[in-house]
Scaffold this motif. Structure first.
Motif, PDB file in Angstrom:
ATOM      1  N   GLU A   1       0.663   7.182  -6.472  1.00 52.49           N
ATOM      2  CA  GLU A   1      -0.444   8.138  -6.581  1.00 52.49           C
ATOM      3  C   GLU A   1       0.033   9.557  -6.294  1.00 52.49           C
ATOM      4  O   GLU A   1      -0.311  10.495  -7.022  1.00 52.49           O
TER       5      GLU A   1
ATOM      6  N   ILE B   1     -13.036   1.981  -4.741  1.00 54.59           N
ATOM      7  CA  ILE B   1     -11.930   2.250  -5.672  1.00 54.59           C
ATOM      8  C   ILE B   1     -11.910   3.719  -6.084  1.00 54.59           C
ATOM      9  O   ILE B   1     -10.874   4.379  -6.045  1.00 54.59           O
TER      10      ILE B   1
ATOM     11  N   SER C   1      -8.475   6.156   1.277  1.00 54.43           N
ATOM     12  CA  SER C   1      -8.863   4.817   1.727  1.00 54.43           C
ATOM     13  C   SER C   1      -7.923   4.302   2.812  1.00 54.43           C
ATOM     14  O   SER C   1      -8.360   3.647   3.765  1.00 54.43           O
ATOM     15  N   ILE C   2      -6.635   4.600   2.711  1.00 55.78           N
ATOM     16  CA  ILE C   2      -5.680   4.224   3.763  1.00 55.78           C
ATOM     17  C   ILE C   2      -6.000   4.971   5.053  1.00 55.78           C
ATOM     18  O   ILE C   2      -5.956   4.411   6.156  1.00 55.78           O
TER      19      ILE C   2
ATOM     20  N   LYS D   1       1.724   1.796  -3.655  1.00 50.24           N
ATOM     21  CA  LYS D   1       0.577   2.342  -4.383  1.00 50.24           C
ATOM     22  C   LYS D   1       0.360   3.810  -4.051  1.00 50.24           C
ATOM     23  O   LYS D   1       0.070   4.629  -4.933  1.00 50.24           O
ATOM     24  N   LEU D   2       0.506   4.144  -2.778  1.00 44.73           N
ATOM     25  CA  LEU D   2       0.322   5.527  -2.360  1.00 44.73           C
ATOM     26  C   LEU D   2       1.408   6.413  -2.956  1.00 44.73           C
ATOM     27  O   LEU D   2       1.126   7.524  -3.422  1.00 44.73           O
TER      28      LEU D   2
ATOM     29  N   TYR E   1       0.837  -1.211   0.000  1.00 49.61           N
ATOM     30  CA  TYR E   1       0.000   0.000   0.000  1.00 49.61           C
ATOM     31  C   TYR E   1       0.868   1.256   0.000  1.00 49.61           C
ATOM     32  O   TYR E   1       0.478   2.282  -0.564  1.00 49.61           O
TER      33      TYR E   1
ATOM     34  N   ILE F   1      -6.425   6.529  -3.046  1.00 43.33           N
ATOM     35  CA  ILE F   1      -5.661   5.588  -2.231  1.00 43.33           C
ATOM     36  C   ILE F   1      -5.326   6.210  -0.880  1.00 43.33           C
ATOM     37  O   ILE F   1      -5.436   5.555   0.170  1.00 43.33           O
TER      38      ILE F   1
ATOM     39  N   PRO G   1      -7.680  -1.432   2.820  1.00 46.10           N
ATOM     40  CA  PRO G   1      -8.183  -0.132   2.352  1.00 46.10           C
ATOM     41  C   PRO G   1      -9.201  -0.252   1.226  1.00 46.10           C
ATOM     42  O   PRO G   1     -10.080   0.601   1.087  1.00 46.10           O
ATOM     43  N   GLY G   2      -9.120  -1.340   0.451  1.00 41.01           N
ATOM     44  CA  GLY G   2     -10.031  -1.518  -0.660  1.00 41.01           C
ATOM     45  C   GLY G   2     -11.480  -1.670  -0.254  1.00 41.01           C
ATOM     46  O   GLY G   2     -12.378  -1.508  -1.097  1.00 41.01           O
TER      47      GLY G   2
END
Length: 486
Positions: A318, A405, A339-340, A314-315, A311, A336, A400-401
């Motif tokens: 982003e 999305i 959501s985290i 991914k963050l 994650y 993202i 977080p998902g």
């Protein structure tokens, strides 16, 4: 001889009464919900277990089955709930479940001396008065200093780690960052004043926190009635700090000071709307809640991105896909990141357990929980966020998902979770936290900037453990920061 016997009988009667009222809940408490053993309150004092272990072993099964329990905490028996529909009952009925903070619950405690009667813990006309003075400044603060302070924060990490994969205990750095934000953005203290006072302010707050969040006195504040030397010293320090900090607010007004909460409170005192003590109480609670909750949340956020590197990656992607990052608004609408943030709030709410409402008349919660008048009722945010009946069989997993999305879905699910009390980290209804938006924004910016600058991992020598009592975050979190820039 007779006098001695009378004294002996009275002594044993007093001890017996204390033991009985500590071990067993009052007879008029609801029998339809289970009782948590009284000694659970002692575990943080007597053992090294953390709040997650205590919850899983002593609270989870009872709370997931009944949604409420009887719990001994802060020198009294209380009703503690986690079921969302019970939380909604509390939040909807402000007059029945009246706010009753430490200034009423334990007026003799050092904690009550520290925070007093304020916009968070007060009820009725006092609360409405405080809110009318402060709300605008807290909900619409000056946000420009947050980016500057974030740059200072990341730069201080970079200077300390250099080009090495060095471990840091991040607690002090996070506290200073959050203190600067609340002081400059909401209270209106000049940046140069914060810079010159940073060391003393930071150390004095650390000392006060150490006294207040001592598990012994959190669980048994009645001990503050005794002339214990360390508690007498703590009380003196609290009084001295309150005076010191309020003078800092008065002396060092920022530009356009009329827009800040510090100036508005001072003006309300000068015009006779509030007393000197009310001015001090509300300045202190603004500083306390305004830096402690974001500090706890940011600590937990750094922990989860270090623990779950997928994650973090991914963050980072982003954040790095952003163009201009020179304005705070750039970090508002990242799916993202949001959501985290919300998943961390669910699993690690800064305030895990809150007991600050007192029933003003006899009432029934649900179908069968009969609660007497004058009973303290609280809620366990930690339990609600991990309840498998609320969040499903994967409630204890960091996912977080689950929030969605797209940004639209994520924000919609977050709003619904708050509205239905599935996520009570910011309380609810008329007493919802007025500092929510500011706390979320400053932690979003800080987290985004950190993953942009560093690869973060857990220090292998750090023991993975939460705080033992009170606020929730990883205890003495130690992280490794590897710089991604030359």
């Amino acid at each position: 001889m007779l006098l001695f016997e009378i004294i002996l009988v009275l002594l044993f009667a007093t001890i017996g009464y204390f033991v009985l009222t500590t071990v067993f809940p009052p007879l008029n408490f609801p029998r339809s919900i289970p009782t948590v053993p009284f000694y659970v309150s002692l575990l943080p004092v007597l053992t090294s277990v953390d709040q997650e272990e205590i919850y899983n072993k002593y609270l989870r099964e009872k709370l997931e089955k009944y949604g409420a329990v009887k719990l001994y905490f802060a020198s009294r028996w209380n009703i503690l709930v986690t079921r969302p529909e019970y939380l909604q009952t509390i939040f909807k009925n402000e007059e029945l479940f009246a706010k009753s903070g430490n200034q009423k619950k334990t007026p003799y405690s050092v904690l009550a001396d520290y925070t007093g009667d304020n916009v968070i813990s007060s009820h009725g006309k006092e609360w409405k008065l405080y809110r009318s003075i402060m709300t605008q400044s807290i909900q619409f603060p000056q946000l420009e200093p947050v980016l500057k302070n974030t740059e200072k924060f990341t730069e201080s990490i970079r200077k300390e780690v250099g080009n090495k994969d060095k471990a840091l205990n991040v607690s002090d750095k996070i506290q200073r960052f959050c203190l600067e934000n609340i002081c400059e953005c909401v209270l209106g203290i000049k940046p140069d004043a914060i810079a010159s006072e940073a060391g003393e302010l930071h150390e004095r707050i650390k000392f006060v926190k150490k006294q207040i969040f001592n598990p012994i006195y959190l669980n048994f504040p009645i001990l503050d009635r005794l002339p214990i030397p360390s508690r007498l010293d703590a009380r003196k320090e609290v009084h001295a700090f309150r005076k010191y900090f309020c003078e800092l607010v008065k002396r060092n007004k920022n530009e356009d000071s009329h827009t800040f909460a510090g100036h508005k409170l001072q003006r309300a005192f000068e015009t006779g709307e509030i007393t000197a003590k009310q001015f001090t109480d509300n300045v202190i609670i603004t500083m306390v809640a305004g830096h402690e909750n974001p500090q706890l949340l940011l600590t937990s956020l750094l922990y989860v991105i270090a623990k779950y590197p997928v994650y973090q990656t991914k963050l980072r992607e982003e954040v790095q896909s952003l163009g201009d990052k020179s304005h705070w608004s750039a970090f508002q609408d990242l799916p993202i990141l949001n959501s985290i943030m919300y998943e961390t709030l669910r699993l690690y709410p800064p305030l895990g357990q809150i007991i600050n409402r007192c029933t003003t008349s006899r009432t029934t919660m649900g179908d069968s929980i009969n609660i007497p008048r004058g009973t303290y009722v609280g809620y366990n945010n930690f339990g609600t966020g991990r309840d498998i009946l609320v969040w499903g069989p994967d409630a204890n997993e960091f996912k977080p998902g689950r929030w969605g999305i797209t940004l639209e879905d994520i924000q919609s699910n977050f709003s619904q979770a708050k509205r239905t009390s599935k996520l009570p980290a910011f309380h609810g209804r008329s007493r919802a936290c007025i500092g929510e938006k500011f706390a979320l924004l400053e932690t979003k910016i800080a987290l985004a900037k950190i993953v942009d600058c560093f690869e973060v991992s857990l220090d292998k020598s750090w023991k993975e453990q939460l705080t033992p009592a009170g606020p929730i975050c990883p205890l003495l979190l130690s992280l490794k920061f590897k710089s991604l820039r030359e």
